[in-house]
Design an enzyme around this catalytic site. Sequence first.
Site, short mmCIF file in Angstrom:
data_model
loop_
_atom_site.label_atom_id
_atom_site.label_comp_id
_atom_site.label_asym_id
_atom_site.label_seq_id
_atom_site.Cartn_x
_atom_site.Cartn_y
_atom_site.Cartn_z
N ASN A 7 0.88 -1.17 0.00
CA ASN A 7 0.00 0.00 0.00
C ASN A 7 0.92 1.22 0.00
O ASN A 7 1.47 1.59 1.04
CB ASN A 7 -0.88 -0.06 1.26
N ARG A 90 -2.57 -2.13 -3.45
CA ARG A 90 -3.81 -1.40 -3.21
C ARG A 90 -3.85 -0.19 -4.15
O ARG A 90 -2.88 0.55 -4.24
CB ARG A 90 -3.88 -0.93 -1.77
N HIS A 180 -13.14 2.34 0.12
CA HIS A 180 -13.11 1.32 1.19
C HIS A 180 -13.78 0.02 0.73
O HIS A 180 -14.27 -0.76 1.57
CB HIS A 180 -13.87 1.78 2.46
N LEU A 209 -16.19 2.92 9.97
CA LEU A 209 -16.02 4.20 10.67
C LEU A 209 -14.58 4.30 11.18
O LEU A 209 -14.22 3.70 12.19
CB LEU A 209 -17.02 4.30 11.83
N GLY A 212 -11.16 7.99 7.92
CA GLY A 212 -12.06 8.13 6.76
C GLY A 212 -13.22 7.18 7.02
O GLY A 212 -13.00 6.07 7.48
N ARG A 241 -12.41 15.43 7.25
CA ARG A 241 -13.17 15.75 6.03
C ARG A 241 -14.59 16.20 6.39
O ARG A 241 -15.21 15.61 7.27
CB ARG A 241 -13.26 14.54 5.10
N ASP A 283 -9.26 12.76 16.52
CA ASP A 283 -9.22 11.43 17.14
C ASP A 283 -10.38 11.28 18.13
O ASP A 283 -10.54 12.10 19.03
CB ASP A 283 -7.89 11.22 17.85
N PHE A 284 -11.14 10.20 17.94
CA PHE A 284 -12.34 10.02 18.77
C PHE A 284 -12.02 9.83 20.25
O PHE A 284 -12.85 10.13 21.10
CB PHE A 284 -13.20 8.88 18.21
N ARG A 285 -10.82 9.33 20.55
CA ARG A 285 -10.46 9.19 21.97
C ARG A 285 -10.40 10.56 22.62
O ARG A 285 -10.86 10.76 23.74
CB ARG A 285 -9.12 8.46 22.10
N GLU A 334 -14.90 -0.35 15.53
CA GLU A 334 -14.50 -1.51 16.33
C GLU A 334 -14.26 -1.17 17.79
O GLU A 334 -14.31 -2.04 18.65
CB GLU A 334 -13.21 -2.12 15.74
N GLU A 386 -8.33 -5.35 5.30
CA GLU A 386 -8.23 -5.00 3.88
C GLU A 386 -7.06 -5.72 3.22
O GLU A 386 -7.13 -6.11 2.06
CB GLU A 386 -8.12 -3.48 3.74
P1 AMP Z 1 -8.75 3.99 11.25
O1 AMP Z 1 -8.73 5.07 10.22
O2 AMP Z 1 -9.65 2.86 10.92
O3 AMP Z 1 -7.37 3.55 11.67
O4 AMP Z 1 -9.40 4.66 12.56
C1 AMP Z 1 -8.74 5.68 13.23
C2 AMP Z 1 -9.63 6.28 14.28
O5 AMP Z 1 -10.19 5.26 15.13
C3 AMP Z 1 -8.83 7.16 15.23
O6 AMP Z 1 -8.78 8.45 14.74
C4 AMP Z 1 -9.62 7.09 16.50
O7 AMP Z 1 -10.54 8.15 16.50
C5 AMP Z 1 -10.38 5.78 16.43
N1 AMP Z 1 -9.88 4.80 17.40
C6 AMP Z 1 -8.90 3.93 17.26
N2 AMP Z 1 -8.74 3.20 18.38
C7 AMP Z 1 -9.65 3.65 19.25
C8 AMP Z 1 -10.01 3.32 20.60
N3 AMP Z 1 -9.38 2.36 21.25
N4 AMP Z 1 -11.02 4.01 21.16
C9 AMP Z 1 -11.69 4.98 20.49
N5 AMP Z 1 -11.39 5.34 19.22
C10 AMP Z 1 -10.40 4.69 18.61
#
Ligand code: AMP
Length: 398
Positions: A7, A90, A180, A209, A212, A241, A283-285, A334, A386
């Site tokens: 990738n 990819r 995706h 989710l 992206g 985005r 970042d959702f955390r 997840e 993926e």
């Molecule tokens: P991805 O693009 O699939 O790698 O997802 C990245 C996003 O997933 C990060 O920006 C976080 O917001 C979220 N994420 C990853 N791990 C966690 C976690 N343990 N708890 C909450 N959000 C998470």
Amino acid sequence: MKILVVNAGSSSLKYQLIDMETEKVIAKGGCERIGIEGSLLKAKGNGKEKVFTQPMPNHKVAIELVLNALKDEEVGVIKSMEEIDAVGHRMVASGEYFNKTTLVTEEVIKTLEEKTFELAPLHNPPAVTGLRACMEVMPGTPMALVFDTSFHATMPEKAYLYGIDYEDYKNFGVRKYGFHGTSHKFVSAEAAKYLGKKPEELKIVTCHLGNGSSISAVDGGKCVDTSMGFTPLAGILMGTRSGDIDASAVEFLARKKGMTHAEVINYLNKKCGVAGISGVSSDFRDLIAGAKKGNARCKLALDMFAYQTKKYVGSYAAAMGGLNCIVFTAGIGENTPTVREAVCDGLQFLGVKLNKQANKAKNDGSIREISAKNSKVKVLVIPTNEELVIARETAELL
Ligand code: AMP
């Protein structure tokens, strides 16, 4: 059979070597800062990790270093390059030129360069640079292209067309392509397996989710609609985005902010989404921590994300005329129970009933059923993979 999955981005190159007999990853890693000072390769294999800091002026040097790392005495897992049977690359965008995994030839590369670069200027050119580098270093090894868009090639015209002059769609290829695809394909197939059903029997909404995000309607194993569009900017708001926005507001924003077209598109890709709404983070955390401390804009960003996702689930249930299963996947899907709960809340009228306890259970990397026993619609959390799809498709093509 061993397949190397590559990738390549503009300054990065991630890889996995997968043993297809067991479908296990036997080595993985990535090059960072290709063409920039301070390049490094992080390689894992044999249960160890090693960092190689060496100049990587281009992708050819990067791929040479990856192949050396695969043979390294500490983290190496093969003795010679001949053990790699094929490489799966990819590729983000196919336009309407490729609707399935494709074996690489010079003609294929020419089509990619001439027809698809302008569709995905940030993604396809670096991927082809990585591909060419691989071909130089591994002449004679078959190379396959696996497109993010292929799984969406089954969308009907009524789903993928924008309401523009039909001739402009025909002349310029302006339409929804979706992205995706490997992830939506993988998790929808895994859901069918888990539920012990044939894909043809199921109407599934897959919610990828992550930083992206995209949502797809998978009816009978085939994608019939998806939230991303001509580019990955469309659909729900994401990490940075904006997601869908009235085209007139784009021109208005450009004027107000003194931006060119390219600048405003860059702004919508990089400075908006939940990062722009919260003013805190993509970042959702961080957003969850902020909302817990009473930051109203973090809470707003989370509310918008769940609300927009929920609307797609509802509209796709309507588009398919039913719903058997919702799948959550990728970083947020997840790992974030609060987002899953907020998405499902209000979908009771469709037959969705969450098991709140199961939803809160820790992510152990397995498939988890988070709907209540008597829920008409199954709700599953399925870790995406993926790279495995790319490896499987490459192996199938051979
Ligand atoms: P991805 O693009 O699939 O790698 O997802 C990245 C996003 O997933 C990060 O920006 C976080 O917001 C979220 N994420 C990853 N791990 C966690 C976690 N343990 N708890 C909450 N959000 C998470």
